[in-house]
Design an enzyme around this catalytic site. Sequence first.
Site, PDB file in Angstrom:
ATOM      1  N   LYS A  95      41.653  22.090  72.749  1.00 26.33           N
ATOM      2  CA  LYS A  95      40.765  23.237  72.725  1.00 26.33           C
ATOM      3  C   LYS A  95      40.524  23.773  74.131  1.00 26.33           C
ATOM      4  O   LYS A  95      40.073  24.897  74.315  1.00 26.33           O
ATOM      5  CB  LYS A  95      39.401  22.842  72.124  1.00 26.33           C
ATOM      6  N   ASP A 155      46.359  16.531  84.117  1.00 30.58           N
ATOM      7  CA  ASP A 155      45.783  15.312  84.698  1.00 30.58           C
ATOM      8  C   ASP A 155      46.930  14.327  84.954  1.00 30.58           C
ATOM      9  O   ASP A 155      47.592  14.398  85.981  1.00 30.58           O
ATOM     10  CB  ASP A 155      44.749  14.797  83.686  1.00 30.58           C
ATOM     11  N   LYS A 183      45.254  17.965  88.821  1.00 28.31           N
ATOM     12  CA  LYS A 183      44.749  16.835  89.619  1.00 28.31           C
ATOM     13  C   LYS A 183      45.963  16.072  90.142  1.00 28.31           C
ATOM     14  O   LYS A 183      46.427  15.126  89.487  1.00 28.31           O
ATOM     15  CB  LYS A 183      43.935  15.889  88.736  1.00 28.31           C
ATOM     16  N   ASP A 211      35.660  20.073  78.299  1.00 26.77           N
ATOM     17  CA  ASP A 211      34.504  19.415  77.701  1.00 26.77           C
ATOM     18  C   ASP A 211      34.369  17.964  78.113  1.00 26.77           C
ATOM     19  O   ASP A 211      35.277  17.354  78.679  1.00 26.77           O
ATOM     20  CB  ASP A 211      34.633  19.439  76.177  1.00 26.77           C
ATOM     21  N   ARG A 217      31.696  23.163  77.231  1.00 27.03           N
ATOM     22  CA  ARG A 217      32.797  24.133  77.238  1.00 27.03           C
ATOM     23  C   ARG A 217      32.305  25.532  77.602  1.00 27.03           C
ATOM     24  O   ARG A 217      33.052  26.340  78.138  1.00 27.03           O
ATOM     25  CB  ARG A 217      33.466  24.196  75.858  1.00 27.03           C
TER      26      ARG A 217
HETATM   27  P1  IMP Z   1      47.009  14.608  80.625  1.00 25.78           P
HETATM   28  O1  IMP Z   1      47.912  14.385  79.451  1.00 25.78           O
HETATM   29  O2  IMP Z   1      46.567  13.292  81.233  1.00 25.78           O
HETATM   30  O3  IMP Z   1      47.634  15.504  81.683  1.00 25.78           O
HETATM   31  O4  IMP Z   1      45.688  15.245  80.094  1.00 25.78           O
HETATM   32  C1  IMP Z   1      45.627  16.535  79.690  1.00 25.78           C
HETATM   33  C2  IMP Z   1      44.405  16.850  78.884  1.00 25.78           C
HETATM   34  O5  IMP Z   1      43.326  15.935  79.077  1.00 25.78           O
HETATM   35  C3  IMP Z   1      43.851  18.178  79.333  1.00 25.78           C
HETATM   36  O6  IMP Z   1      44.488  19.227  78.647  1.00 25.78           O
HETATM   37  C4  IMP Z   1      42.385  18.077  79.012  1.00 25.78           C
HETATM   38  O7  IMP Z   1      42.166  18.465  77.677  1.00 25.78           O
HETATM   39  C5  IMP Z   1      42.086  16.612  79.190  1.00 25.78           C
HETATM   40  N1  IMP Z   1      41.522  16.388  80.544  1.00 25.78           N
HETATM   41  C6  IMP Z   1      42.133  15.850  81.622  1.00 25.78           C
HETATM   42  N2  IMP Z   1      41.310  15.791  82.685  1.00 25.78           N
HETATM   43  C7  IMP Z   1      40.125  16.308  82.266  1.00 25.78           C
HETATM   44  C8  IMP Z   1      38.862  16.549  82.921  1.00 25.78           C
HETATM   45  O8  IMP Z   1      38.640  16.283  84.119  1.00 25.78           O
HETATM   46  N3  IMP Z   1      37.899  17.098  82.146  1.00 25.78           N
HETATM   47  C9  IMP Z   1      38.075  17.433  80.837  1.00 25.78           C
HETATM   48  N4  IMP Z   1      39.237  17.243  80.205  1.00 25.78           N
HETATM   49  C10 IMP Z   1      40.254  16.674  80.907  1.00 25.78           C
END
Ligand code: IMP
Length: 228
Positions: A95, A155, A183, A211, A217
């Site tokens: 979302k 992330d 990040k 969120d 959000r």
């Molecule tokens: P990844 O697969 O680890 O890159 O995570 C991606 C998803 O995790 C993002 O699309 C967000 O929905 C969620 N996410 C990662 N870091 C954060 C944060 O700092 N705050 C909120 N949601 C996060």
Amino acid sequence: MQWNGLQPEAGRFSTRIGACHLLPPCRVSNLQIHSYQIPAPDAWRPPPLVSFQAMASHLEPLISAEMIAAKTAELAARIREDYGDRKIILVGILKGSFIFLSDLARAIGGDLEIDFAQTSSYASGKSSSGIVQIRKDLDINIEGKHVVIVEDIVDTGTTLNHLRELWSTRKPHTMKVCTLLSKPEASKVKIPIEYVGFEIPNEFVVGYGLDHGERYRNLPYIAILREG
Ligand code: IMP
Ligand code: MG
């Protein structure tokens, strides 16, 4: 005062279809006339901020609404320049990307289709489980199309890596990624990201669609969520 066919009247707005002032010539024959009983601007009051003030002690502002708006305009201009007048399929990852995508789509303009997918890797905590679950896949057939995946934040990179691998089997003409936030210190999977708004420290952030347990959000800026 007239906004694209919207004419404020005493105590209400009515939508008058028939004159499309800001749009290129459009067909209106199939459209119906709607009118909405919503308060006039004078009578409108913002919702009380009490609950946000209570939450604000945990929020450390990081990126203002103005900075987000400027960056969104910049990214949109780059995207439209790269694609010229070709049609773009914008795919928002739900979302978290819903606010960014809606601002970005309007700023990009031109020929564009929008679709959404939903994944889940975070449960309700602050760290990724590393397992990507697809809750909703694409509705649009992307074969031969120019796809831009729109993320709120990259992330670890696990989600995007998974989606890129899955969707590249459907043979899009091109597939790029636009994320508002990244990040770099948290990255576990190296994936190409063509459009990045802001690189941020390895902190958990909320707001502008992002969120924590579904809250925050609607915050218009990005903030670090501190324990407390
Ligand atoms: P990844 O697969 O680890 O890159 O995570 C991606 C998803 O995790 C993002 O699309 C967000 O929905 C969620 N996410 C990662 N870091 C954060 C944060 O700092 N705050 C909120 N949601 C996060
Ligand atoms: Mg997301």
